[in-house]
Design an enzyme around this catalytic site. Structure first.
Site, PDB file in Angstrom:
ATOM      1  N   ARG A 125       0.699  -1.192   0.019  1.00 30.29           N
ATOM      2  CA  ARG A 125      -0.014  -0.096   0.082  1.00 30.29           C
ATOM      3  C   ARG A 125       0.932   1.396  -0.104  1.00 30.29           C
ATOM      4  O   ARG A 125       0.140   2.298   0.329  1.00 30.29           O
ATOM      5  CB  ARG A 125      -0.908   0.006   1.170  1.00 30.29           C
ATOM      6  N   LYS A 231       9.418  22.717 -13.348  1.00 28.82           N
ATOM      7  CA  LYS A 231       8.390  21.569 -13.075  1.00 28.82           C
ATOM      8  C   LYS A 231       7.929  21.662 -11.818  1.00 28.82           C
ATOM      9  O   LYS A 231       6.753  21.370 -11.333  1.00 28.82           O
ATOM     10  CB  LYS A 231       9.040  20.416 -13.837  1.00 28.82           C
ATOM     11  N   GLU A 241      -3.174  17.753 -11.748  1.00 25.62           N
ATOM     12  CA  GLU A 241      -3.665  18.207 -12.990  1.00 25.62           C
ATOM     13  C   GLU A 241      -5.282  18.665 -12.727  1.00 25.62           C
ATOM     14  O   GLU A 241      -6.112  18.187 -13.650  1.00 25.62           O
ATOM     15  CB  GLU A 241      -3.590  17.128 -13.957  1.00 25.62           C
ATOM     16  N   ARG A 246      -1.210  22.204 -14.627  1.00 21.42           N
ATOM     17  CA  ARG A 246      -0.256  21.263 -14.926  1.00 21.42           C
ATOM     18  C   ARG A 246      -0.582  20.664 -16.261  1.00 21.42           C
ATOM     19  O   ARG A 246       0.508  20.176 -16.898  1.00 21.42           O
ATOM     20  CB  ARG A 246      -0.425  19.970 -14.083  1.00 21.42           C
ATOM     21  N   HIS A 253       2.315  17.845 -26.777  1.00 22.28           N
ATOM     22  CA  HIS A 253       1.927  16.380 -26.549  1.00 22.28           C
ATOM     23  C   HIS A 253       0.623  16.000 -27.446  1.00 22.28           C
ATOM     24  O   HIS A 253       0.560  14.766 -27.369  1.00 22.28           O
ATOM     25  CB  HIS A 253       1.909  16.266 -25.083  1.00 22.28           C
ATOM     26  N   HIS A 270      10.211   9.854 -27.714  1.00 20.57           N
ATOM     27  CA  HIS A 270       9.267  10.868 -27.439  1.00 20.57           C
ATOM     28  C   HIS A 270       9.326  12.273 -27.816  1.00 20.57           C
ATOM     29  O   HIS A 270       8.632  13.233 -27.949  1.00 20.57           O
ATOM     30  CB  HIS A 270       8.976  10.561 -25.865  1.00 20.57           C
TER      31      HIS A 270
HETATM   32  N1  LIG Z   1       6.284  10.660 -15.047  1.00 18.76           N
HETATM   33  C1  LIG Z   1       6.337  11.801 -15.624  1.00 18.76           C
HETATM   34  O1  LIG Z   1       6.176  12.668 -15.471  1.00 18.76           O
HETATM   35  C2  LIG Z   1       7.007  11.294 -17.121  1.00 18.76           C
HETATM   36  C3  LIG Z   1       7.410  12.566 -17.907  1.00 18.76           C
HETATM   37  C4  LIG Z   1       8.157  12.265 -19.065  1.00 18.76           C
HETATM   38  C5  LIG Z   1       8.231  11.161 -19.715  1.00 18.76           C
HETATM   39  N2  LIG Z   1       7.869  10.102 -18.951  1.00 18.76           N
HETATM   40  C6  LIG Z   1       8.221   8.718 -19.145  1.00 18.76           C
HETATM   41  O2  LIG Z   1       9.443   8.402 -19.419  1.00 18.76           O
HETATM   42  C7  LIG Z   1       9.775   7.501 -20.395  1.00 18.76           C
HETATM   43  C8  LIG Z   1      10.769   8.146 -21.080  1.00 18.76           C
HETATM   44  O3  LIG Z   1      12.173   8.336 -20.439  1.00 18.76           O
HETATM   45  P1  LIG Z   1      13.705   8.222 -21.245  1.00 18.76           P
HETATM   46  O4  LIG Z   1      13.411   8.997 -22.450  1.00 18.76           O
HETATM   47  O5  LIG Z   1      14.421   8.498 -20.155  1.00 18.76           O
HETATM   48  O6  LIG Z   1      13.569   6.933 -21.680  1.00 18.76           O
HETATM   49  P2  LIG Z   1      14.301   5.312 -21.198  1.00 18.76           P
HETATM   50  O7  LIG Z   1      14.161   5.273 -19.819  1.00 18.76           O
HETATM   51  O8  LIG Z   1      14.102   4.409 -22.097  1.00 18.76           O
HETATM   52  O9  LIG Z   1      15.736   5.877 -21.228  1.00 18.76           O
HETATM   53  C9  LIG Z   1      16.265   6.009 -22.708  1.00 18.76           C
HETATM   54  C10 LIG Z   1      17.322   5.176 -22.998  1.00 18.76           C
HETATM   55  O10 LIG Z   1      18.827   5.708 -22.449  1.00 18.76           O
HETATM   56  C11 LIG Z   1      19.463   4.714 -21.464  1.00 18.76           C
HETATM   57  N3  LIG Z   1      19.867   5.398 -20.587  1.00 18.76           N
HETATM   58  C12 LIG Z   1      19.385   6.113 -19.448  1.00 18.76           C
HETATM   59  N4  LIG Z   1      20.491   6.723 -18.743  1.00 18.76           N
HETATM   60  C13 LIG Z   1      21.596   6.492 -19.514  1.00 18.76           C
HETATM   61  C14 LIG Z   1      23.027   6.751 -19.075  1.00 18.76           C
HETATM   62  N5  LIG Z   1      23.194   7.541 -18.114  1.00 18.76           N
HETATM   63  N6  LIG Z   1      23.763   6.391 -19.677  1.00 18.76           N
HETATM   64  C15 LIG Z   1      23.736   5.544 -20.668  1.00 18.76           C
HETATM   65  N7  LIG Z   1      22.315   5.313 -21.196  1.00 18.76           N
HETATM   66  C16 LIG Z   1      21.373   5.642 -20.518  1.00 18.76           C
HETATM   67  C17 LIG Z   1      18.177   3.958 -21.105  1.00 18.76           C
HETATM   68  O11 LIG Z   1      18.797   2.709 -20.845  1.00 18.76           O
HETATM   69  C18 LIG Z   1      17.310   3.921 -22.466  1.00 18.76           C
HETATM   70  O12 LIG Z   1      18.092   2.973 -23.376  1.00 18.76           O
HETATM   71  C19 LIG Z   1       8.664   7.299 -21.055  1.00 18.76           C
HETATM   72  O13 LIG Z   1       8.010   5.965 -20.586  1.00 18.76           O
HETATM   73  C20 LIG Z   1       7.609   8.310 -20.848  1.00 18.76           C
HETATM   74  O14 LIG Z   1       6.195   8.075 -20.636  1.00 18.76           O
HETATM   75  C21 LIG Z   1       7.350  10.285 -17.655  1.00 18.76           C
HETATM   76 ZN   LIG Z   2       6.819  14.782 -22.573  1.00 19.65          ZN
END
Ligand SMILES: NC(=O)c1ccc[n+]([C@@H]2O[C@H](COP(=O)([O-])OP(=O)(O)OC[C@H]3O[C@@H](n4cnc5c(N)ncnc54)[C@H](O)[C@@H]3O)[C@@H](O)[C@H]2O)c1
Ligand SMILES: [Zn+2]
Length: 368
Positions: A125, A231, A241, A246, A253, A270
């Site tokens: 939880r 942020k 939101e 927010r 997007h 993305h």
């Molecule tokens: N919660 C939120 O508010 C929010 C906001 C924006 C995005 N997101 C989510 O985040 C995700 C995208 O995040 P992302 O772009 O970080 O993707 P990700 O976590 O897949 O990372 C991108 C790539 O970089 C690699 N990587 C990360 N750090 C590294 C480092 N220091 N050195 C080498 N490789 C590294 C990862 O292994 C991966 O292959 C999506 O699922 C999206 O929905 C969430």
């Molecule tokens: Zn985004």
């Protein structure tokens, strides 16, 4: 050694937490956690790219500070935001006899952060977790604000919870190993922050574009600090939101989500989709006379300078894109909800954009 450190706060009453930004500070993670958490048992959640690079450093820092620490590694990539992988994480926590006092540390990009946060929100939880972001997207966006979750085959982030971390711990040195395309994708969200909230920050990115693209430590520290500040302020004003503030973070997007859904997994990052979506929203705003062509030009030039796309890639067809938008919950009576800029540093929610307007702008943005 911590060469520099900056602390911001996400102001949410008794759920407030610090964002600490430093360089070469990962080895200080254990001591920092010992200062705020009473639990002694930590599971570090990471992915198959990040764990080999930084997993050992995180574990030894935690153990040196007296924690019992274990590493749980999931496959790198968006596909790990799934029920199957979540279930694997729960199994790991149960096998480790993680108690209510246990802590999860998310060491990775947004995928790991969203998955770890949702596991923490639901295991027993709700237990504490800490964000230790390693990608630029995670450092400037996903690690702050408490949106956690996984995907469903029917859509992204369909299953989730608001669950705030206890600490966001950023070591900008970790960006050195981040693939360039990921760094560039992260810059889309950075530029977005400038457009929706802060012209000065936008101008900083404009005049430091080269340094940023070279991953210059001082420039990156200011980028991460500036975005986290924006942020954090938005989240503090409208955590769930509700008021609409927010929702401003969704600038670019509406189209981005449709592009991602149509491009297929792995083809469009993305951030790249957000860049195209921001140009589209910008054009909608100027066509409506809400925004100046000069400022739209500044936005598009900056996106291009960063190496971000501003055209819909070949292979994506107008009809399926429009169909995806139509099926999206954002469309009501043929009208789509968009976040549109009114000047650099300010946006507004508009819910009467017609599908005809969207189709015209998207048609202009299709390559070829
Ligand atoms: N919660 C939120 O508010 C929010 C906001 C924006 C995005 N997101 C989510 O985040 C995700 C995208 O995040 P992302 O772009 O970080 O993707 P990700 O976590 O897949 O990372 C991108 C790539 O970089 C690699 N990587 C990360 N750090 C590294 C480092 N220091 N050195 C080498 N490789 C590294 C990862 O292994 C991966 O292959 C999506 O699922 C999206 O929905 C969430
Ligand atoms: Zn985004």
């Amino acid at each position: 050694v911590t060469t520099s450190a900056d602390t911001l706060t996400v102001d949410l009453g008794d759920r407030s937490y610090p964002i600490e930004i430093g360089a070469a500070c990962l080895e200080g993670l254990g001591l920092r956690l010992a200062g705020i958490l009473s639990g002694r048992s930590v599971v570090v959640l990471s992915d198959s790219n990040v764990a080999p690079l930084y997993g050992e450093a995180a574990l030894s820092s935690l153990r040196a500070a007296g924690f019992q620490a274990d590493l749980c590694t999931v496959a790198a990539g968006e596909s790990s935001k799934s029920l199957d992988v979540l279930s694997f994480v729960f199994d790991f926590l149960v096998r480790n006899r993680m108690s209510r006092q246990g802590v999860i540390v998310a060491l990775g990009g947004g995928v790991v952060g969203d998955l770890a946060g949702f596991a923490a929100a639901t295991y027993l939880r709700g237990i504490d977790y800490v964000q230790a972001p390693t990608s630029l997207v995670a450092m400037v966006d996903s690690s702050v604000g408490g949106k956690t979750g996984i995907n469903h085959p029917a859509g992204k982030n369909l299953i989730g919870a608001f669950w705030q971390p206890r600490l966001v711990f950023v070591d900008t040195d970790l960006l050195r190993t981040l693939p360039r395309r990921e760094l560039v994708a992260g810059m889309a969200e950075v530029i977005k922050h400038g457009v929706i909230r802060d012209e000065g920050y936008f101008a900083f990115v404009e005049s430091n574009a080269e340094a940023i693209l070279q991953d210059d430590p001082a420039a990156m520290a200011r980028v991460v600090e500036g975005s986290c500040r924006i942020k954090a302020a938005v989240v503090a004003e409208d955590e769930r939101e509700i008021s609409g503030i927010r929702a401003h973070l969704n600038f670019g997007h509406t189209l981005a989500h449709a592009l991602e859904a149509n491009a297929g997994y792995g083809t469009l990052r993305h951030g790249e989709a957000v860049a195209i979506g921001m140009e589209a929203a910008g054009r909608l705003a100027t066509e409506r006379g809400m925004w100046s062509a000069g400022e739209l030009n500044r936005l598009v030039s900056l996106l291009n300078k960063m190496g971000l796309p501003t055209r819909i890639p070949p292979g994506l067809q107008l009809d399926p894109l429009m169909e995806t938008m139509r099926l999206d919950k954002k469309v009501k009576d043929g009208r789509v909800r968009f976040v549109l800029p009114t000047r650099l540093g300010a946006v507004t929610l508009v819910d009467d954009v017609s599908m005809d307007e969207v189709r015209r702008v998207c048609g202009d943005l299709i390559e070829g």
